[in-house]
Design an enzyme around this catalytic site. Structure first.
Site, PDB file in Angstrom:
ATOM      1  N   ASN A  17       1.905  -3.209   4.111  1.00 57.47           N
ATOM      2  CA  ASN A  17       0.645  -3.911   3.558  1.00 57.47           C
ATOM      3  C   ASN A  17      -0.177  -4.341   4.448  1.00 57.47           C
ATOM      4  O   ASN A  17       0.115  -4.129   5.933  1.00 57.47           O
ATOM      5  CB  ASN A  17       1.561  -4.908   2.801  1.00 57.47           C
ATOM      6  CG  ASN A  17       0.642  -5.769   1.694  1.00 57.47           C
ATOM      7  OD1 ASN A  17      -0.083  -5.305   1.002  1.00 57.47           O
ATOM      8  ND2 ASN A  17       0.791  -7.222   1.904  1.00 57.47           N
ATOM      9  N   ASP A  71       0.795  -1.183   0.114  1.00 58.11           N
ATOM     10  CA  ASP A  71      -0.138  -0.100   0.124  1.00 58.11           C
ATOM     11  C   ASP A  71       0.827   1.367   0.033  1.00 58.11           C
ATOM     12  O   ASP A  71       0.548   2.136  -0.361  1.00 58.11           O
ATOM     13  CB  ASP A  71      -0.998   0.098   1.327  1.00 58.11           C
ATOM     14  CG  ASP A  71      -2.059  -1.111   0.834  1.00 58.11           C
ATOM     15  OD1 ASP A  71      -1.669  -2.082   1.287  1.00 58.11           O
ATOM     16  OD2 ASP A  71      -3.075  -0.767   0.524  1.00 58.11           O
TER      17      ASP A  71
END
Ligand code: MRU
Length: 354
Positions: free
Chosen positions: A255, A245
């Protein structure tokens, strides 16, 4: 927001559909039980849908927000007589606030804002904004195809891989990041088996990753999140392959919650860790993972499962939905611009200026 049937067979590659001036999202909250599209008519509905996880996954959030800006631009130009550029600002703010961790959201909004600044104050900006949103969407799919090839080249024959959350077509413009690598490697005959963590509490692994892989005929076995380390003791797992992310300037990786413990277990067992993410996920403004904003969601997401309360009445719960894996636990970051092995600040900088 309304549920809608569009004449599209629900395929993972069609999670975000713009058709005849309308935005449709495959509602990921209900997969795989039912495949239903939601039509979004405004930027505000789009922000709400991102927050509610109708669409999720870093690149998919960015692409959806870009289409949300198209809806905002068209609406602002219809209602404002003295310049749609100022009338659009409240909608941009709502989109910006929809989720905090995936930097692709802010990246896509900045790209749309740069265009907004260049467009004329008069007339309908819809066409120009749509061209840019569609370009962001197309570029993401192309990046995924590229990363798929580069990541697959790192994988030996007959490899067992573990993935966490869903970093597939559903989480992107199509094809996927981590699942793109798995798809490409499977196409070359390199993958013996994919182990998918179920990924509590939203079950992106069990619901979405398994759904995608089974449609492609790729063998997948589900693991309870806590079973991954134990499975590694069998000695046949070659890679942990995940998306991200947000990646900081030193190569630290945010993440889905549970990625960090997976990477710690991988290090202990000599399993390599591959992070697959487009450069739109890299945030060079943050020196390290410590500065990455981590979304903490409602405690009821943990206390309830499938609409049923599973926690003892009165139990408190902490629900951070992402964690940070330090760069020293990562063997390779695969991007569309190239692969960074054993990432650090210098190598990340070199990648980003290339
Ligand atoms: O909360 P989610 O489902 O949006 O989290 C998604 C992930 O953590 C993915 O691994 C990440 O966004 C990469 S998607 C290509």
């Amino acid at each position: 927001m309304e549920a809608s049937n569009i004449p599209t067979q629900a395929r993972p590659d069609d999670a975000i559909v713009w058709r005849d001036g309308r935005l449709f999202l495959l509602d990921q909250r209900y997969l795989p039980e039912r495949a239903e599209y939601l039509e979004l008519k405004t930027a505000s509905e789009t922000a709400q849908a991102i927050h509610a996880m109708v669409v999720r996954g870093a690149p998919a959030i960015g692409i959806t927000a870009a289409y949300g800006v198209v809806l905002a631009g068209v609406a602002a130009s219809r209602r404002s007589t003295d310049g749609w550029q100022s009338a659009i600002q409240a909608d941009l703010d709502k989109l910006r606030q929809s989720r905090p961790t995936a930097v692709n959201l802010f990246w896509a909004l900045s790209r749309m804002e740069a265009l907004i600044g260049q467009l004329s104050r008069e007339g309908d900006p819809g066409d120009a904004l749509l061209q840019e949103a569609m370009l962001i969407h197309r570029e993401d799919v192309m990046a995924n195809r590229r990363m798929g090839e580069s990541g697959a080249a790192l994988i030996d024959a007959d490899t067992v891989v573990i993935t966490h959350c869903n970093a597939g077509a559903l989480a992107t413009g199509g094809y996927g990041t981590a699942l793109g690598v798995i798809r490409a490697a499977h196409g070359k005959g390199m993958i013996r088996e994919v182990l998918a963590d179920e990924t509590r509490p939203w079950l992106q692994g069990a619901r979405l990753t398994a759904w995608e892989l089974l449609q492609d005929g790729i063998p997948v076995t589900l693991l309870a999140d806590g079973a991954a380390a134990s499975r590694m003791t069998q000695g046949d797992v070659g890679w942990v392959i995940v998306g991200s992310d947000r990646i900081a300037a030193n190569g630290d990786v945010a993440n889905k919650i549970g990625t960090y413990s997976l990477a710690v277990a991988a290090k202990h067992h000599g399993v390599k860790v591959m992070v697959v993410a487009p450069t739109s996920t890299i945030d060079m403004s943050l020196p390290s993972g410590r500065e990455i904003p981590i979304e903490v969601r409602d405690a009821d997401e943990l206390r309830y499962c499938g609409g049923r309360q599973v926690a003892a009445q009165g139990a408190d719960a902490w629900n951070p939905v992402f964690d940070v894996t330090p760069a020293e636990l990562v063997d390779a970051i695969v991007t569309e611009r190239g692969v960074v092995c054993l990432p650090d600040e210098k190598k990340m900088e070199k990648l980003m200026i290339s």
